[in-house]
Write an enzyme that holds these catalytic residues in place. Structure first.
Site, PDB file in Angstrom:
ATOM      1  CE1 TYR A 105     -43.760 -62.678   5.886  1.00  0.00           C
ATOM      2  CE2 TYR A 105     -45.788 -62.610   7.157  1.00  0.00           C
ATOM      3  CZ  TYR A 105     -44.491 -63.035   7.004  1.00  0.00           C
ATOM      4  OH  TYR A 105     -43.909 -63.814   7.962  1.00  0.00           O
ATOM      5  CG  ASN A 128     -32.930 -63.214   6.396  1.00  0.00           C
ATOM      6  OD1 ASN A 128     -31.798 -63.063   5.947  1.00  0.00           O
ATOM      7  ND2 ASN A 128     -33.333 -62.651   7.522  1.00  0.00           N
ATOM      8  CB  CYS A 136     -36.777 -62.045   8.433  1.00  0.00           C
ATOM      9  SG  CYS A 136     -35.825 -63.190   9.435  1.00  0.00           S
ATOM     10  CG  HIS A 137     -36.914 -59.838  14.206  1.00  0.00           C
ATOM     11  ND1 HIS A 137     -35.619 -59.817  13.727  1.00  0.00           N
ATOM     12  CD2 HIS A 137     -37.082 -58.681  14.914  1.00  0.00           C
ATOM     13  CE1 HIS A 137     -35.023 -58.711  14.142  1.00  0.00           C
ATOM     14  NE2 HIS A 137     -35.893 -58.008  14.854  1.00  0.00           N
ATOM     15  CD  GLU A 163     -35.666 -55.152  16.533  1.00  0.00           C
ATOM     16  OE1 GLU A 163     -36.614 -54.791  15.799  1.00  0.00           O
ATOM     17  OE2 GLU A 163     -34.701 -55.802  16.122  1.00  0.00           O
TER      18      GLU A 163
END
Length: 174
Positions: A105, A128, A136-137, A163
């Site tokens: 963050y 979001n 946002c993950h 990912e």
């Protein structure tokens, strides 16, 4: 505001896709978080109604490609949101985080020119309305651990691992 609502099966559960008459994605939420979906839509647009409609094939195909191992298709999905200028700035910065990478963050706050505003970035991240496409993950705790996710930590863990497998990244986040 009139919005269409469509569903799409995925490995992390059925997705709720919400968009406008121009074919722009306005929200993407998980099926078991309908209350959150309605809360965010109300917060962003005040008054809205769902009308009959389907997500454009390009949006559906981009999401299917993402889950099938071709995530770059998400880059072309048109999105629009309500929210404050700061929130939209954070959400735009989220789309710049490379697939397979994560940021804290605090790092994201620095990227949007607000070092020290990690708490405000966390609040924007949590508001979001477009999961997965606005990733946002990919935001994690300063110590490298997975922290909060609107769709639940098991889904965040799956998305980050998915990912990382695709990108060849080897971050230990679990």
């Amino acid at each position: 505001m009139q919005l269409w609502l469509d569903t799409l099966a995925s490995p992390v559960g059925e997705l709720r896709l919400v968009g406008d008459a121009q074919g722009v994605l306005r929200a993407l939420e998980f099926h078991d978080y309908d209350e959150r979906l309605h809360r965010l839509l109300t917060r962003h647009y005040r008054h809205y109604e769902f009308i009959e409609g389907k997500a454009p094939a390009s949006i559906r195909q981009a999401l299917e490609a993402y889950f099938d191992g071709e995530p770059s298709h998400l880059d072309a999905v048109p999105v629009a949101t309500g929210g404050t200028d700061f929130q939209r700035q954070v959400w735009q910065a989220l789309r710049q985080i490379p697939m397979g990478a994560t940021l804290s963050y605090g790092e994201l706050a620095a990227r949007v020119g607000r070092p020290g505003a990690s708490r405000a970035v966390g609040l924007a991240n949590g508001a979001n309305p477009i999961a997965i496409v606005v990733p946002c993950h990919r935001v994690i705790g300063a110590n490298g651990t997975l922290t909060g996710y609107g769709g639940g930590l098991p889904r965040k863990r799956w998305l980050v691992a998915h990912e990382q497998r695709l990108s060849g990244a080897t971050l230990a986040l679990f």
